[in-house]
Write a protein that holds these residues in place. Structure first.
Motif, PDB file in Angstrom:
ATOM      1  N   ALA A 174      30.832  55.784 -15.556  1.00 51.58           N
ATOM      2  CA  ALA A 174      32.152  55.801 -16.184  1.00 51.58           C
ATOM      3  C   ALA A 174      32.927  57.043 -15.757  1.00 51.58           C
ATOM      4  N   ALA A 175      32.240  58.184 -15.721  1.00 52.12           N
ATOM      5  CA  ALA A 175      32.907  59.432 -15.335  1.00 52.12           C
ATOM      6  C   ALA A 175      33.330  59.376 -13.870  1.00 52.12           C
ATOM      7  N   ARG A 176      32.476  58.729 -13.034  1.00 48.07           N
ATOM      8  CA  ARG A 176      32.787  58.649 -11.605  1.00 48.07           C
ATOM      9  C   ARG A 176      34.057  57.819 -11.391  1.00 48.07           C
ATOM     10  N   ILE A 177      34.170  56.721 -12.145  1.00 47.65           N
ATOM     11  CA  ILE A 177      35.364  55.866 -12.024  1.00 47.65           C
ATOM     12  C   ILE A 177      36.609  56.640 -12.446  1.00 47.65           C
ATOM     13  N   ASP A 178      36.429  57.541 -13.432  1.00 50.44           N
ATOM     14  CA  ASP A 178      37.560  58.377 -13.856  1.00 50.44           C
ATOM     15  C   ASP A 178      37.884  59.456 -12.834  1.00 50.44           C
ATOM     16  N   GLY A 179      37.152  59.495 -11.730  1.00 48.60           N
ATOM     17  CA  GLY A 179      37.475  60.432 -10.661  1.00 48.60           C
ATOM     18  C   GLY A 179      36.779  61.769 -10.738  1.00 48.60           C
ATOM     19  N   ALA A 180      35.736  61.879 -11.597  1.00 49.96           N
ATOM     20  CA  ALA A 180      35.010  63.147 -11.696  1.00 49.96           C
ATOM     21  C   ALA A 180      34.082  63.308 -10.492  1.00 49.96           C
ATOM     22  N   ASN A 181      33.957  64.528  -9.969  1.00 48.47           N
ATOM     23  CA  ASN A 181      33.011  64.739  -8.882  1.00 48.47           C
ATOM     24  C   ASN A 181      31.629  65.075  -9.442  1.00 48.47           C
ATOM     25  N   LYS A 182      30.654  65.265  -8.553  1.00 49.64           N
ATOM     26  CA  LYS A 182      29.262  65.467  -8.986  1.00 49.64           C
ATOM     27  C   LYS A 182      29.104  66.625  -9.951  1.00 49.64           C
ATOM     28  N   TRP A 183      29.752  67.732  -9.589  1.00 53.36           N
ATOM     29  CA  TRP A 183      29.611  68.938 -10.401  1.00 53.36           C
ATOM     30  C   TRP A 183      30.178  68.727 -11.796  1.00 53.36           C
ATOM     31  N   GLN A 184      31.357  68.035 -11.839  1.00 51.48           N
ATOM     32  CA  GLN A 184      31.971  67.770 -13.140  1.00 51.48           C
ATOM     33  C   GLN A 184      31.102  66.836 -13.972  1.00 51.48           C
ATOM     34  N   ILE A 185      30.562  65.807 -13.309  1.00 48.74           N
ATOM     35  CA  ILE A 185      29.688  64.881 -14.042  1.00 48.74           C
ATOM     36  C   ILE A 185      28.485  65.630 -14.601  1.00 48.74           C
ATOM     37  N   PHE A 186      27.928  66.512 -13.767  1.00 45.78           N
ATOM     38  CA  PHE A 186      26.740  67.282 -14.170  1.00 45.78           C
ATOM     39  C   PHE A 186      27.041  68.181 -15.365  1.00 45.78           C
TER      40      PHE A 186
ATOM     41  N   ARG B  28      28.770  60.014   3.784  1.00 42.70           N
ATOM     42  CA  ARG B  28      27.392  60.060   3.312  1.00 42.70           C
ATOM     43  C   ARG B  28      26.776  61.439   3.590  1.00 42.70           C
ATOM     44  N   LYS B  29      27.058  61.943   4.786  1.00 40.46           N
ATOM     45  CA  LYS B  29      26.544  63.257   5.158  1.00 40.46           C
ATOM     46  C   LYS B  29      27.088  64.316   4.217  1.00 40.46           C
ATOM     47  N   LYS B  30      28.392  64.216   3.957  1.00 40.23           N
ATOM     48  CA  LYS B  30      29.034  65.195   3.093  1.00 40.23           C
ATOM     49  C   LYS B  30      28.435  65.103   1.690  1.00 40.23           C
ATOM     50  N   SER B  31      28.232  63.870   1.240  1.00 38.02           N
ATOM     51  CA  SER B  31      27.683  63.676  -0.093  1.00 38.02           C
ATOM     52  C   SER B  31      26.279  64.257  -0.188  1.00 38.02           C
ATOM     53  N   SER B  32      25.463  63.963   0.834  1.00 37.04           N
ATOM     54  CA  SER B  32      24.099  64.465   0.718  1.00 37.04           C
ATOM     55  C   SER B  32      24.069  65.975   0.886  1.00 37.04           C
ATOM     56  N   PHE B  33      25.089  66.540   1.558  1.00 42.79           N
ATOM     57  CA  PHE B  33      25.163  67.998   1.640  1.00 42.79           C
ATOM     58  C   PHE B  33      25.504  68.606   0.282  1.00 42.79           C
ATOM     59  N   THR B  34      26.522  68.038  -0.392  1.00 42.72           N
ATOM     60  CA  THR B  34      26.871  68.587  -1.711  1.00 42.72           C
ATOM     61  C   THR B  34      25.721  68.370  -2.706  1.00 42.72           C
ATOM     62  N   SER B  35      25.002  67.267  -2.554  1.00 42.15           N
ATOM     63  CA  SER B  35      23.847  67.046  -3.428  1.00 42.15           C
ATOM     64  C   SER B  35      22.773  68.091  -3.176  1.00 42.15           C
ATOM     65  N   PHE B  36      22.620  68.428  -1.899  1.00 43.65           N
ATOM     66  CA  PHE B  36      21.605  69.412  -1.533  1.00 43.65           C
ATOM     67  C   PHE B  36      21.904  70.763  -2.167  1.00 43.65           C
ATOM     68  N   LEU B  37      23.206  71.056  -2.334  1.00 45.86           N
ATOM     69  CA  LEU B  37      23.578  72.335  -2.949  1.00 45.86           C
ATOM     70  C   LEU B  37      23.004  72.473  -4.365  1.00 45.86           C
ATOM     71  N   PHE B  38      22.793  71.338  -5.042  1.00 46.61           N
ATOM     72  CA  PHE B  38      22.204  71.391  -6.385  1.00 46.61           C
ATOM     73  C   PHE B  38      20.774  71.928  -6.336  1.00 46.61           C
ATOM     74  N   VAL B  39      20.049  71.549  -5.297  1.00 42.15           N
ATOM     75  CA  VAL B  39      18.638  71.933  -5.210  1.00 42.15           C
ATOM     76  C   VAL B  39      18.474  73.303  -4.554  1.00 42.15           C
ATOM     77  N   LEU B  40      19.475  73.694  -3.773  1.00 36.46           N
ATOM     78  CA  LEU B  40      19.358  74.905  -2.953  1.00 36.46           C
ATOM     79  C   LEU B  40      18.957  76.179  -3.710  1.00 36.46           C
ATOM     80  N   PRO B  41      19.588  76.509  -4.863  1.00 37.20           N
ATOM     81  CA  PRO B  41      19.206  77.766  -5.522  1.00 37.20           C
ATOM     82  C   PRO B  41      17.723  77.797  -5.899  1.00 37.20           C
TER      83      PRO B  41
END
Lengths: 279, 324
Positions: A174-186, B28-41
């Motif tokens: 739901a948050a993703r559809i609202d345009g939130a990015n990963k960090w915001q969702i987290f 996809r590459k960009k996404s998996s890169f930003t995801s990787f940043l979560f694990v990096l620290p």
């Protein structure tokens, strides 16, 4: 039948009270001794309360004229490394656990088993090389070795991973559809619901760092960089040897903050203990 | 579903297809890169303070590594051989330390498991309203640091002025040399350890006992089972995995004993309570033989892992047989 049951309960209570005495009397004795003069303490006897109540031990240890025991600095060091270390652990563990549980992290199928398997590695194998590493970098006797090594432990990642794995996907969607990015969702959607578990991890981490003994003992040598746990051990082997009034004042000072934190966070802590048991 | 739509769309527009593919790949590459940043620290900390030390420790153990000399030649397995050579200091420190540690494990672990379970059952049999109070009372010492625990018990057990001996004298008994004679030195260290850590095991057992399904007890009651039979045939088998967990964690913790003998007996009388970790610290920081000390630490780790695996295997076997 009811009588018999009442009698049984009464007997169990008596046993439970005797055992409670075993656990609580030493603590009471510690506080009681800390208000006695060294003379009265060493004189022996079993007087539960001081014959002559004195706060000299506290005044002496907190304003130590010889400066060999900067107790206030030790307390500050312990609380500081405990708080900073705990903040780091909770933040990076939560991020890593969420990434591994929910995001497209490369090699995540390999990373998680590697992290978890290190929980099996006995701590003793890393403690001498860690000493050398900090020695090579010239960082012994700083806050770095008192804070950083604890953050490598995989316990928190494992604990939070299980929680994030079972977190309902619909909320994120739901948050993703609202345009939130990963960090915001987290931070806005997932983390708030993980708060109780993060509190558990925080209490665990704080107590581990505050109470650790051998590592801070070898990682520091200058008097003002000691933690309170190592500082009192140094005093017991040094100028306070057999000065039990002063030693008990020191141990009481060291124990008060951690007992308060423990009593406040007991529920979270017990939850954490039982979590480790489920593993 | 989505994928299908995309591909059919792409096939009607041949010129845009490659662009789309590339941008999807980039995405996809960009996404998996930003995801990787979560694990990096965490990954950074893991590598710096766990993975590197692990290999560095083994590396050090293969060198004649003096703490203050910059010259540290590779010596292969010589440090390990030295530990098994009966004329060396390393041999003496390692095997006498190992033997003393084994003794402590042998004395402490059965008590930690059995009394831990006993306390859990006692607390659970109390009226519900007051359980919390006793659970807290038994668990409080666990929050205290080992140096406070050791110094506090050093004072409680002081031969001349300690509370324990003063009480014994009042009761007309002889005082006991708690810290200076064997076996009392071990008794003292075990008492301090039980006082400090048994609450942890109790908490785990309380939780396990609460998870035993009530129906199983009810069924046993109908069959007229005594409370001992209930314990033996229902409670014990059900909490078995937890028991194994407590057994292994207690064994590992007891193996890592350091603070209690270091502060209470200083390894004495003689070197009868000088445990393995004390030997390793002495070899590393007093004799400055870090290479040899690291070899001792590697061997100690192997022993700990080995014992955990054996316990896991031995205690799991009957269950498997029963299943087969």
């Amino acid at each position: 039948m009811k009588r018999k049951k009442q009698l049984k309960t009464f007997l169990l209570m008596v046993i439970a009270l005797i055992i409670a005495a075993f656990f609580l009397i030493p603590l009471f004795w510690m506080v009681s001794t800390s208000f006695k003069s060294d003379f009265e303490a060493i004189g022996g006897g079993t007087n539960w309360l001081p014959k002559e109540f004195t706060t000299d031990n506290y005044i002496y240890t907190l304003t130590n004229a010889s400066m060999s025991a900067p107790v206030i600095k030790w307390m500050f060091n312990s609380l500081f490394v405990g708080l900073v270390g705990t903040t780091i652990i909770v933040s990076i563990d939560a991020m890593a656990a969420y990434g591994l549980a929910r995001l497209d992290v490369p090699f995540k199928k390999v990373l998680l088993p590697i992290f978890v398997s290190t929980l099996m590695i006995p701590w003793v194998i890393t403690f001498l090389p860690l000493y050398m590493q900090f020695n090579n970098l010239g960082l012994l006797n700083t806050y770095a070795p008192l804070i950083l090594p604890y953050s490598a432990n995989a316990f928190g990642v494992f604990l939070l991973y299980q929680f994030f794995k079972s977190f309902p996907k619909e909320l994120e969607e739901a948050a993703r559809i609202d345009g939130a990015n990963k960090w915001q969702i987290f931070t806005k959607v997932v983390l708030p619901s993980a708060r109780p578990l993060m509190a558990t991890l925080a209490i665990f981490s704080f107590m581990t760092i505050y109470n650790d003994f051998l590592w801070p003992l070898v990682a520091t040598s200058s008097p003002e960089m000691r933690t309170i746990t190592t500082g009192i051990a140094i005093m017991q082997q040094g100028s306070f040897v057999s000065s039990y009034g002063r030693l008990m004042a020191l141990t009481t000072i060291a124990t008060i903050p951690i007992i308060i934190i423990f009593l406040i966070g007991q529920k979270q802590f017990i939850k954490g203990v039982t979590q480790t048991g489920i593993k | 579903m989505n994928e299908e739509k995309k591909s059919s769309f792409a096939s009607t527009l041949p010129y845009e297809r490659d662009d789309k593919k590339v941008s999807a790949m980039n995405e996809r590459k960009k996404s998996s890169f930003t995801s990787f940043l979560f694990v990096l620290p965490y990954l950074t900390m893991f590598i710096l303070f766990l993975a590197i030390p692990l290999f560095y420790g083994i590396f050090i153990s293969l060198h004649d590594w003096n703490l203050i000399s910059p010259n540290r030649p590779f010596v292969g397995l010589a440090n390990y051989m030295e530990i098994f050579n009966s004329n060396s200091t390393a041999h003496e420190l390692f095997f006498s330390g190992l033997w003393n540690t084994f003794q402590f494990v042998l004395y402490s672990v059965p008590l930690l498991v059995v009394i831990g379970l006993g306390l859990a059952m006692l607390v659970n049999s109390l009226p519900e309203k007051i359980r919390f109070l006793f659970r807290t009372a038994y668990f409080i010492p666990y929050s205290i640091s080992v140096s406070v625990v050791a110094i506090l018990w050093l004072w409680m057990l002081d031969t001349n002025s300690g509370l324990v001996n003063q009480t014994l004298i009042k009761l007309g008994l002889d005082s006991i040399p708690w810290l200076t004679k064997i076996p009392f030195a071990w008794v003292s260290i075990v008492i301090a350890t039980l006082w400090w850590t048994i609450g942890f095991n109790m908490i785990i057992f309380i939780n396990a006992l609460n998870e035993v399904p009530e129906e199983m007890y009810e069924a046993a009651d109908i069959d007229g089972a005594s409370s001992w039979e209930r314990f033996l045939h229902i409670t014990l088998p059900t909490i078995r995995p937890v028991m194994l967990f407590v057994l292994i964690t207690s064994t590992i913790a007891s193996f890592n004993i350091y603070g209690q003998p270091y502060l209470m007996t200083r390894g004495g009388p003689g070197d009868s309570t000088e445990v393995l970790l004390m030997g390793i610290v002495e070899q590393a920081f007093e004799l400055r033989q870090l290479g040899s000390a690291s070899a001792m630490a590697v061997l100690m780790s192997l022993i700990i892992v080995g014992i955990s695996l054996i316990q896991l295997k031995v205690t799991n076997r009957p269950e498997k047989e029963a299943k087969e």
